[in-house]
Design an enzyme around this catalytic site. Structure first.
Site, PDB file in Angstrom:
ATOM      1  N   GLY A 188     -30.729  -6.309 -34.817  1.00 36.78           N
ATOM      2  CA  GLY A 188     -30.645  -5.997 -33.386  1.00 36.78           C
ATOM      3  C   GLY A 188     -29.619  -4.909 -33.108  1.00 36.78           C
ATOM      4  N   ALA A 189     -30.108  -3.735 -32.663  1.00 42.12           N
ATOM      5  CA  ALA A 189     -29.198  -2.639 -32.294  1.00 42.12           C
ATOM      6  C   ALA A 189     -28.964  -2.675 -30.798  1.00 42.12           C
ATOM      7  CB  ALA A 189     -29.774  -1.299 -32.726  1.00 42.12           C
ATOM      8  N   VAL A 191     -26.271  -4.467 -27.621  1.00 43.81           N
ATOM      9  CA  VAL A 191     -24.849  -4.302 -27.307  1.00 43.81           C
ATOM     10  C   VAL A 191     -23.959  -4.968 -28.366  1.00 43.81           C
ATOM     11  CG1 VAL A 191     -23.218  -4.324 -25.428  1.00 43.81           C
ATOM     12  CG2 VAL A 191     -25.613  -4.550 -24.936  1.00 43.81           C
ATOM     13  N   VAL A 277     -29.950 -10.659 -31.625  1.00 47.86           N
ATOM     14  CA  VAL A 277     -31.234 -10.248 -31.048  1.00 47.86           C
ATOM     15  C   VAL A 277     -31.383 -10.717 -29.598  1.00 47.86           C
ATOM     16  CG1 VAL A 277     -32.427 -10.107 -33.268  1.00 47.86           C
ATOM     17  CG2 VAL A 277     -32.356 -12.304 -32.063  1.00 47.86           C
ATOM     18  N   GLY A 278     -30.258 -10.931 -28.938  1.00 45.83           N
ATOM     19  CA  GLY A 278     -30.290 -11.355 -27.543  1.00 45.83           C
ATOM     20  C   GLY A 278     -29.794 -12.784 -27.390  1.00 45.83           C
ATOM     21  N   ALA A 327     -20.551 -10.557 -17.711  1.00 46.16           N
ATOM     22  CA  ALA A 327     -19.503 -11.392 -17.135  1.00 46.16           C
ATOM     23  C   ALA A 327     -19.299 -11.074 -15.652  1.00 46.16           C
ATOM     24  CB  ALA A 327     -18.204 -11.184 -17.907  1.00 46.16           C
ATOM     25  N   HIS A 451      -6.371  17.217 -12.209  1.00 49.82           N
ATOM     26  CA  HIS A 451      -6.557  18.059 -13.386  1.00 49.82           C
ATOM     27  C   HIS A 451      -5.319  17.962 -14.274  1.00 49.82           C
ATOM     28  CE1 HIS A 451      -7.713  21.387 -15.929  1.00 49.82           C
ATOM     29  NE2 HIS A 451      -6.502  21.886 -15.779  1.00 49.82           N
TER      30      HIS A 451
HETATM   31  P1  FAD Z   1     -20.656 -18.608 -20.391  1.00 51.69           P
HETATM   32  O1  FAD Z   1     -19.553 -17.647 -20.530  1.00 51.69           O
HETATM   33  O2  FAD Z   1     -21.612 -18.774 -21.523  1.00 51.69           O
HETATM   34  O3  FAD Z   1     -19.979 -20.003 -20.031  1.00 51.69           O
HETATM   35  C1  FAD Z   1     -20.712 -21.171 -19.865  1.00 51.69           C
HETATM   36  C2  FAD Z   1     -19.789 -22.351 -20.123  1.00 51.69           C
HETATM   37  O4  FAD Z   1     -20.469 -23.539 -19.726  1.00 51.69           O
HETATM   38  C3  FAD Z   1     -19.428 -22.539 -21.592  1.00 51.69           C
HETATM   39  O5  FAD Z   1     -18.059 -22.792 -21.724  1.00 51.69           O
HETATM   40  C4  FAD Z   1     -20.256 -23.751 -22.013  1.00 51.69           C
HETATM   41  O6  FAD Z   1     -19.636 -24.515 -23.046  1.00 51.69           O
HETATM   42  C5  FAD Z   1     -20.269 -24.522 -20.719  1.00 51.69           C
HETATM   43  N1  FAD Z   1     -21.370 -25.488 -20.587  1.00 51.69           N
HETATM   44  C6  FAD Z   1     -22.683 -25.306 -20.821  1.00 51.69           C
HETATM   45  N2  FAD Z   1     -23.381 -26.409 -20.526  1.00 51.69           N
HETATM   46  C7  FAD Z   1     -22.471 -27.312 -20.098  1.00 51.69           C
HETATM   47  C8  FAD Z   1     -22.569 -28.644 -19.640  1.00 51.69           C
HETATM   48  N3  FAD Z   1     -23.742 -29.274 -19.528  1.00 51.69           N
HETATM   49  N4  FAD Z   1     -21.431 -29.285 -19.287  1.00 51.69           N
HETATM   50  C9  FAD Z   1     -20.220 -28.677 -19.362  1.00 51.69           C
HETATM   51  N5  FAD Z   1     -20.087 -27.399 -19.778  1.00 51.69           N
HETATM   52  C10 FAD Z   1     -21.198 -26.746 -20.137  1.00 51.69           C
HETATM   53  N6  FAD Z   1     -20.181  -9.213 -20.829  1.00 51.69           N
HETATM   54  C11 FAD Z   1     -19.528  -8.237 -20.181  1.00 51.69           C
HETATM   55  O7  FAD Z   1     -19.671  -8.111 -18.958  1.00 51.69           O
HETATM   56  N7  FAD Z   1     -18.680  -7.367 -20.832  1.00 51.69           N
HETATM   57  C12 FAD Z   1     -18.491  -7.455 -22.176  1.00 51.69           C
HETATM   58  O8  FAD Z   1     -17.727  -6.668 -22.746  1.00 51.69           O
HETATM   59  C13 FAD Z   1     -19.155  -8.477 -22.899  1.00 51.69           C
HETATM   60  N8  FAD Z   1     -18.983  -8.607 -24.221  1.00 51.69           N
HETATM   61  C14 FAD Z   1     -19.604  -9.624 -24.872  1.00 51.69           C
HETATM   62  C15 FAD Z   1     -19.423  -9.723 -26.249  1.00 51.69           C
HETATM   63  C16 FAD Z   1     -20.066 -10.725 -26.961  1.00 51.69           C
HETATM   64  C17 FAD Z   1     -19.842 -10.832 -28.449  1.00 51.69           C
HETATM   65  C18 FAD Z   1     -20.896 -11.662 -26.272  1.00 51.69           C
HETATM   66  C19 FAD Z   1     -21.554 -12.787 -27.013  1.00 51.69           C
HETATM   67  C20 FAD Z   1     -21.089 -11.559 -24.915  1.00 51.69           C
HETATM   68  C21 FAD Z   1     -20.459 -10.528 -24.204  1.00 51.69           C
HETATM   69  N9  FAD Z   1     -20.650 -10.368 -22.832  1.00 51.69           N
HETATM   70  C22 FAD Z   1     -20.014  -9.355 -22.174  1.00 51.69           C
HETATM   71  C23 FAD Z   1     -21.524 -11.275 -22.065  1.00 51.69           C
HETATM   72  C24 FAD Z   1     -20.667 -12.337 -21.350  1.00 51.69           C
HETATM   73  O9  FAD Z   1     -19.900 -13.032 -22.305  1.00 51.69           O
HETATM   74  C25 FAD Z   1     -21.552 -13.288 -20.576  1.00 51.69           C
HETATM   75  O10 FAD Z   1     -22.379 -12.547 -19.690  1.00 51.69           O
HETATM   76  C26 FAD Z   1     -20.718 -14.256 -19.767  1.00 51.69           C
HETATM   77  O11 FAD Z   1     -19.864 -15.002 -20.595  1.00 51.69           O
HETATM   78  C27 FAD Z   1     -21.613 -15.211 -18.972  1.00 51.69           C
HETATM   79  O12 FAD Z   1     -20.802 -16.038 -18.200  1.00 51.69           O
HETATM   80  P2  FAD Z   1     -21.290 -17.498 -17.754  1.00 51.69           P
HETATM   81  O13 FAD Z   1     -20.131 -18.105 -17.063  1.00 51.69           O
HETATM   82  O14 FAD Z   1     -22.586 -17.406 -17.085  1.00 51.69           O
HETATM   83  O15 FAD Z   1     -21.573 -18.289 -19.130  1.00 51.69           O
HETATM   84  P1  NAD Z   2     -29.346  -7.187 -26.522  1.00 45.70           P
HETATM   85  O1  NAD Z   2     -30.482  -7.596 -25.670  1.00 45.70           O
HETATM   86  O2  NAD Z   2     -28.355  -6.229 -26.009  1.00 45.70           O
HETATM   87  O3  NAD Z   2     -29.901  -6.542 -27.873  1.00 45.70           O
HETATM   88  C1  NAD Z   2     -30.772  -7.206 -28.731  1.00 45.70           C
HETATM   89  C2  NAD Z   2     -31.494  -6.166 -29.590  1.00 45.70           C
HETATM   90  O4  NAD Z   2     -32.179  -6.843 -30.607  1.00 45.70           O
HETATM   91  C3  NAD Z   2     -32.515  -5.357 -28.798  1.00 45.70           C
HETATM   92  O5  NAD Z   2     -32.359  -3.988 -29.086  1.00 45.70           O
HETATM   93  C4  NAD Z   2     -33.846  -5.903 -29.308  1.00 45.70           C
HETATM   94  O6  NAD Z   2     -34.878  -4.930 -29.296  1.00 45.70           O
HETATM   95  C5  NAD Z   2     -33.487  -6.289 -30.735  1.00 45.70           C
HETATM   96  N1  NAD Z   2     -34.329  -7.320 -31.311  1.00 45.70           N
HETATM   97  C6  NAD Z   2     -34.837  -8.429 -30.715  1.00 45.70           C
HETATM   98  N2  NAD Z   2     -35.524  -9.171 -31.626  1.00 45.70           N
HETATM   99  C7  NAD Z   2     -35.427  -8.523 -32.805  1.00 45.70           C
HETATM  100  C8  NAD Z   2     -35.901  -8.792 -34.132  1.00 45.70           C
HETATM  101  N3  NAD Z   2     -36.624  -9.894 -34.407  1.00 45.70           N
HETATM  102  N4  NAD Z   2     -35.605  -7.899 -35.111  1.00 45.70           N
HETATM  103  C9  NAD Z   2     -34.865  -6.795 -34.839  1.00 45.70           C
HETATM  104  N5  NAD Z   2     -34.400  -6.484 -33.617  1.00 45.70           N
HETATM  105  C10 NAD Z   2     -34.678  -7.343 -32.625  1.00 45.70           C
HETATM  106  O7  NAD Z   2     -28.681  -8.558 -27.006  1.00 45.70           O
HETATM  107  P2  NAD Z   2     -27.309  -8.820 -27.763  1.00 45.70           P
HETATM  108  O8  NAD Z   2     -26.798  -7.575 -28.375  1.00 45.70           O
HETATM  109  O9  NAD Z   2     -27.580 -10.021 -28.603  1.00 45.70           O
HETATM  110  O10 NAD Z   2     -26.365  -9.235 -26.578  1.00 45.70           O
HETATM  111  C11 NAD Z   2     -26.668 -10.386 -25.763  1.00 45.70           C
HETATM  112  C12 NAD Z   2     -26.209 -10.202 -24.364  1.00 45.70           C
HETATM  113  O11 NAD Z   2     -24.805 -10.178 -24.303  1.00 45.70           O
HETATM  114  C13 NAD Z   2     -26.720  -8.930 -23.745  1.00 45.70           C
HETATM  115  O12 NAD Z   2     -27.596  -9.282 -22.716  1.00 45.70           O
HETATM  116  C14 NAD Z   2     -25.545  -8.226 -23.200  1.00 45.70           C
HETATM  117  O13 NAD Z   2     -25.691  -7.953 -21.841  1.00 45.70           O
HETATM  118  C15 NAD Z   2     -24.379  -9.183 -23.406  1.00 45.70           C
HETATM  119  N6  NAD Z   2     -23.280  -8.394 -23.993  1.00 45.70           N
HETATM  120  C16 NAD Z   2     -22.693  -7.453 -23.200  1.00 45.70           C
HETATM  121  C17 NAD Z   2     -21.699  -6.654 -23.722  1.00 45.70           C
HETATM  122  C18 NAD Z   2     -21.083  -5.607 -22.860  1.00 45.70           C
HETATM  123  O14 NAD Z   2     -21.258  -5.668 -21.662  1.00 45.70           O
HETATM  124  N7  NAD Z   2     -20.359  -4.654 -23.412  1.00 45.70           N
HETATM  125  C19 NAD Z   2     -21.294  -6.800 -25.036  1.00 45.70           C
HETATM  126  C20 NAD Z   2     -21.934  -7.747 -25.815  1.00 45.70           C
HETATM  127  C21 NAD Z   2     -22.932  -8.553 -25.271  1.00 45.70           C
END
Ligand code: FAD
Ligand code: NAD
Length: 474
Positions: A188-189, A191, A277-278, A327, A451
């Site tokens: 998955g290429a 984010v 992959v999402g 987030a 600037h």
């Molecule tokens: P979450 O952050 O997933 O929080 C949900 C919480 O609910 C968790 O603590 C979970 O344990 C808890 N929970 C679930 N079910 C229950 C239950 N039944 N009872 C009690 N608790 C429960 N987004 C950005 O905007 N900028 C970024 O730079 C960015 N970088 C990311 C990097 C990575 C590696 C990843 C994986 C994600 C990144 N994201 C980024 C995406 C971002 O993390 C999510 O969009 C965000 O955390 C979603 O917030 P949320 O509160 O909906 O869910």
């Molecule tokens: P993503 O949707 O950004 O990328 C997944 C990639 O995997 C896509 O390019 C898709 O075409 C590819 N893919 C899907 N199935 C595949 C397969 N079977 N084989 C090869 N490629 C495949 O998902 P992510 O990178 O897993 O991130 C998850 C979510 O977390 C995103 O929705 C993103 O918004 C959030 N996130 C945000 C940030 C940020 O805001 N900087 C950073 C990290 C994650």
């Protein structure tokens, strides 16, 4: 009698904890339940974002950037410091410390705002009560007039490359390698693949990314994706497009991958495999059968434009519902729902949500891409400006990329801004403000920009929409 609240929030990620704080600020008696446990096995507030997402990934991106710069950027400045070495304990430990600081900080914010935290799994029951199963298995039930579901998301697992937490990992695993993998495979290429692939490439891994789609970063504007692809290739990220993974087998000498691309079946052996992959909405054990809350075809909690589930007093926000998994999107929904509950005018403008990829160069955008406008038949004009002509970027030795601005051909209203280059994660904010105020490219073109700054690229791109950029031919 169970304790009665005005608002119960299930999930303390950036959607849930922000909703809880805002509700408490508005005078509502609020509880927030969260099930996340940190690396030390203790409850950790902040969800995916603070524990295994936004914050730790940015910490490692910054550390790895410093490491990469020693060999790749300092020599240009006439600085040499010999062979750089990394202490992995400190590298990962610094990230863990930052995570702890922020997850602990949420607990303090809850205390300051009088939000009652519960640690355990919350299950919505009919009639807006919530059954909490604590980490010790003990159950208790609390109830509220309003319940906000903010259960977030989890990584999608591929059936033929299941996570084992050692060789085949998700984002959490890839943030915790104890040594730099010599060969890292990424599926998955998107984010996560690009950000965490960059971290380990900068630390010395040979990184191969396998992407199913034929177009690189197809969610971004094509001109921006093209520049990003070129720069990532220069850094040594080997991105294989239009490639389908068929098999991933863990053997003694690594993970053996079999994938198919236009040249047929290919084989690759890597030491670690990150599957990115999402993500999918997480609703396991969240809803009793008779609550009436519905899921959509992708397993997300079904809500209307006001994040309401259709069940009286039950709302849902963040990654668990439709819209981008970001987030800041979840946090703004949290604020809006708390305000709607309190009878105020909440508001989320889904058309101006900024997207940022924290690679090098960074990628950022807001609004429509050129292709989206073309497909929709909207008349538009485009201006762009390269960082190569920005004095500050050249002085920083980071003169890569461009700002591209798209405005309506007749009204001049800004419809989209797309950037790749240094510091664009910050530059996009100015454009979001302009778009939120329904600004035109002329508005930005007439505003004084300091600037020499990187923001002059935004100014010049705005001038360029009207073919009057000063520091390039139009
Ligand atoms: P979450 O952050 O997933 O929080 C949900 C919480 O609910 C968790 O603590 C979970 O344990 C808890 N929970 C679930 N079910 C229950 C239950 N039944 N009872 C009690 N608790 C429960 N987004 C950005 O905007 N900028 C970024 O730079 C960015 N970088 C990311 C990097 C990575 C590696 C990843 C994986 C994600 C990144 N994201 C980024 C995406 C971002 O993390 C999510 O969009 C965000 O955390 C979603 O917030 P949320 O509160 O909906 O869910
Ligand atoms: P993503 O949707 O950004 O990328 C997944 C990639 O995997 C896509 O390019 C898709 O075409 C590819 N893919 C899907 N199935 C595949 C397969 N079977 N084989 C090869 N490629 C495949 O998902 P992510 O990178 O897993 O991130 C998850 C979510 O977390 C995103 O929705 C993103 O918004 C959030 N996130 C945000 C940030 C940020 O805001 N900087 C950073 C990290 C994650």
């Amino acid at each position: 009698m169970s304790e009665k609240y005005d608002v119960i929030v299930i999930g303390a990620g950036p959607a849930g904890y922000v909703a809880a704080i805002r509700a408490a600020q508005l005078g509502l008696k609020t509880a927030c339940i969260d099930a996340f446990t940190g690396k030390d096995g203790k409850p950790a507030l902040g969800g995916t974002c603070l524990n295994v997402g936004c914050i730790p990934s940015k910490a490692l991106l910054d550390s790895s950037r410093q490491f990469w710069n020693i060999a790749h950027n300092l020599p240009v400045h006439g600085i040499s410091v010999g062979d750089a070495k990394v202490d992995m304990g400190t590298f990962i430990g610094r990230k863990d410390k930052i995570v702890k600081q922020f997850t602990g900080g949420i607990g303090q914010l809850f205390k300051a705002n009088k939000v009652t935290p519960f640690f355990g799994t919350g299950k919505l029951l009919k009639g807006n009560s919530v059954e909490i199963t604590g980490t010790d298995g003990k159950k208790e039930t609390i109830s509220a007039t309003n319940v906000i579901l903010a259960s977030g998301s989890v990584p999608i697992e591929l059936p033929f490359a299941k996570f084992d937490g050692k060789a085949i990992v998700d984002n959490a695993g890839a943030l915790d390698f104890t040594e730099v993998p010599k060969r890292l495979g990424v599926i998955g290429a998107g984010v996560i693949g690009l950000e965490l692939g960059s971290v380990w490439r900068r630390m010395g891994s040979e990184v191969t990314i396998i992407e199913a789609l034929p177009d690189f970063l197809s969610v971004a504007d094509a001109d921006i994706a093209k520049v990003a692809a070129r720069e990532f290739a220069k850094q040594g990220l080997d991105i294989k497009l239009d490639a389908k993974l068929n098999k991933a087998e863990v053997k003694k000498d690594g993970v053996h991958l079999v994938y198919t691309n236009k040249d047929g079946e290919q084989k690759l052996v890597v030491d670690k495999l990150l599957v990115a992959v999402g993500r999918r909405a997480y609703t396991q054990n969240l809803l009793a059968d008779d609550t009436g809350v519905k899921l959509d075809e992708r397993g997300r909690i079904l809500v209307d434009e006001h994040c309401h589930t259709g069940v009286d007093g039950v709302w849902a926000i963040g990654d668990a519902v439709r819209g981008p998994m970001l987030a800041h999107k979840g946090s703004e929904e949290g604020v809006a729902v708390a305000e709607w509950i309190a009878g105020k005018a909440g508001h989320v403008n889904y058309d101006t949500i900024p997207f940022v990829i924290y690679t090098e160069p960074e990628v950022a955008w807001a609004g429509k891409t050129e292709k989206e406008l073309k497909d929709a038949g909207v008349p538009y004009k485009v201006g762009s400006f390269p960082f190569a002509a920005i004095g500050r970027a050249v002085a920083m030795n980071e003169a890569i990329g461009q700002v591209k601005m798209i405005a309506h051909a007749e009204t001049d209203r800004i419809l989209g801004v797309h950037m790749v280059g240094p510091g664009v994660s910050e530059l996009i904010a100015e454009c979001v403000v302009a778009m939120e105020f329904k600004g035109s490219s002329e508005d930005l073109a007439r505003i004084v920009h300091a600037h020499p700054t990187l923001s002059e690229a935004v100014h010049e791109a705005a001038l360029s929409v009207d073919k009057r950029a000063i520091h390039k031919g139009n």
